[in-house]
Design a protein around this motif. Sequence first.
Motif, PDB file in Angstrom:
ATOM      1  N   UNK A 154       4.698   7.569  14.098  1.00  0.00           N
ATOM      2  CA  UNK A 154       4.176   6.785  12.983  1.00  0.00           C
ATOM      3  C   UNK A 154       4.837   7.285  11.715  1.00  0.00           C
ATOM      4  N   UNK A 155       5.408   6.383  10.942  1.00  0.00           N
ATOM      5  CA  UNK A 155       5.957   6.732   9.632  1.00  0.00           C
ATOM      6  C   UNK A 155       5.175   5.955   8.587  1.00  0.00           C
ATOM      7  N   UNK A 156       4.625   6.701   7.624  1.00  0.00           N
ATOM      8  CA  UNK A 156       3.802   6.079   6.598  1.00  0.00           C
ATOM      9  C   UNK A 156       4.441   6.161   5.234  1.00  0.00           C
ATOM     10  N   UNK A 157       4.195   5.139   4.419  1.00  0.00           N
ATOM     11  CA  UNK A 157       4.691   5.149   3.058  1.00  0.00           C
ATOM     12  C   UNK A 157       4.543   3.790   2.401  1.00  0.00           C
ATOM     13  N   UNK A 158       5.115   3.699   1.207  1.00  0.00           N
ATOM     14  CA  UNK A 158       5.058   2.443   0.456  1.00  0.00           C
ATOM     15  C   UNK A 158       6.416   2.056  -0.109  1.00  0.00           C
ATOM     16  N   UNK A 171       7.569   3.734  16.002  1.00  0.00           N
ATOM     17  CA  UNK A 171       6.833   2.771  16.836  1.00  0.00           C
ATOM     18  C   UNK A 171       5.638   2.202  16.073  1.00  0.00           C
ATOM     19  N   UNK A 172       5.143   2.966  15.109  1.00  0.00           N
ATOM     20  CA  UNK A 172       4.007   2.543  14.289  1.00  0.00           C
ATOM     21  C   UNK A 172       4.426   2.652  12.825  1.00  0.00           C
ATOM     22  N   UNK A 173       4.306   1.576  12.086  1.00  0.00           N
ATOM     23  CA  UNK A 173       4.602   1.569  10.652  1.00  0.00           C
ATOM     24  C   UNK A 173       3.278   1.551   9.910  1.00  0.00           C
ATOM     25  N   UNK A 174       3.055   2.580   9.084  1.00  0.00           N
ATOM     26  CA  UNK A 174       1.801   2.676   8.343  1.00  0.00           C
ATOM     27  C   UNK A 174       2.034   2.315   6.888  1.00  0.00           C
ATOM     28  N   UNK A 175       1.343   1.298   6.427  1.00  0.00           N
ATOM     29  CA  UNK A 175       1.437   0.855   5.038  1.00  0.00           C
ATOM     30  C   UNK A 175       0.342   1.560   4.231  1.00  0.00           C
ATOM     31  N   UNK A 176       0.768   2.478   3.377  1.00  0.00           N
ATOM     32  CA  UNK A 176      -0.216   3.186   2.557  1.00  0.00           C
ATOM     33  C   UNK A 176      -0.683   2.327   1.395  1.00  0.00           C
ATOM     34  N   UNK A 177       0.126   1.342   1.016  1.00  0.00           N
ATOM     35  CA  UNK A 177      -0.284   0.408  -0.030  1.00  0.00           C
ATOM     36  C   UNK A 177      -0.487   1.035  -1.382  1.00  0.00           C
ATOM     37  N   UNK A 212       7.944  -5.358  18.678  1.00  0.00           N
ATOM     38  CA  UNK A 212       7.395  -4.194  19.368  1.00  0.00           C
ATOM     39  C   UNK A 212       6.703  -3.211  18.433  1.00  0.00           C
ATOM     40  N   UNK A 213       6.788  -3.422  17.131  1.00  0.00           N
ATOM     41  CA  UNK A 213       6.181  -2.499  16.184  1.00  0.00           C
ATOM     42  C   UNK A 213       4.677  -2.718  16.090  1.00  0.00           C
ATOM     43  N   UNK A 214       3.954  -1.639  15.868  1.00  0.00           N
ATOM     44  CA  UNK A 214       2.532  -1.711  15.559  1.00  0.00           C
ATOM     45  C   UNK A 214       2.368  -1.421  14.074  1.00  0.00           C
ATOM     46  N   UNK A 215       1.597  -2.261  13.363  1.00  0.00           N
ATOM     47  CA  UNK A 215       1.384  -2.092  11.934  1.00  0.00           C
ATOM     48  C   UNK A 215       0.016  -1.460  11.690  1.00  0.00           C
ATOM     49  N   UNK A 216       0.032  -0.410  10.879  1.00  0.00           N
ATOM     50  CA  UNK A 216      -1.167   0.327  10.515  1.00  0.00           C
ATOM     51  C   UNK A 216      -1.376   0.238   9.014  1.00  0.00           C
TER      52      UNK A 216
END
Length: 297
Positions: A154-158, A171-177, A212-216
């Motif tokens: 999972x890579x998180x950021x804005x 595999x997981x994209x985390x939107x910190x917003x 194939x990506x999961x959005x968080x």
Amino acid sequence: MVAAKDSLRFGVLLISDASARAEWVDKCRRAESLGYDVIVSPDHLNLLSPFPSAMLAAEVTERPRIGTYVLNACFYNSALLARDIATTDHFVEGRMELGIGTGYVESEFTATKIPFGSPGSRVDRMEALLDDLEAHFAHGDQPRPLQQPWPPVLIGGHGDRVLRLAARRAQIVSFTGAEFRPQYGRTALANAAKMLEKVKLVRAEAAERAPDLEFNVLVKAVVLTQDRRSAAEAEAVRRYGPDLTTEELLEVPTLLLGTAAQIAEQVRSHSSAYGITYFTVMEPAMEDFGKVIAILR
């Protein structure tokens, strides 16, 4: 492996501060009983280490996946981190998810004598770490993770650069917003239109990987209330987006306000609008959002 892209998952970020073992165990077990699918630990110097926290969380639970949200990539030697990842994944029996970020708290870099640099240079360092980890797991003689080739990333950021990197490598994209705003000395929320721009950017950059990506999304606050507007106008919520209007605060997927039923509908709506299927809340919201999970399940 992560869940199917079209099924909802719920995570909680538990704060492993100076907790006694029993307190941490109770929190992890409570998260599992409330229906959370993922328990994650942060990586800050004023908190306990994320890897032992993750292993204890796995030891006292059976179902949830266990993760980091998120490791500060600049803090780690790649060979030593590869060993920690492999060890942890074995000890949590393949339940690990590896959250990685660039780090943003300058005082932590100062304390560790690691150059803070620019946002761009920190993204460069994170990309180099990912390259090195991939090489270690593919060709090194170190222990290999139980999950192959390694745990879901999972890579998180804005920012655009970190989200482009996430689109290519995670595999997981985390939107910190939220982005750091010097005038406030902290991060502040982006509005819904900007969030949608970020989602479109990731889809475009991911190209054939996109399906194939999961959005968080990292939800900053959950407020159970009969009056959504009043909740959005309260200082405790407005501080997250001081330059957003009340209407904008009510629209963003990074805040969930209303009755449990209304918030459940917001989750469904955000999932439809943004493709977000994995919602992570902060520890203070664990009990309240648990009521929402009960509705959605």
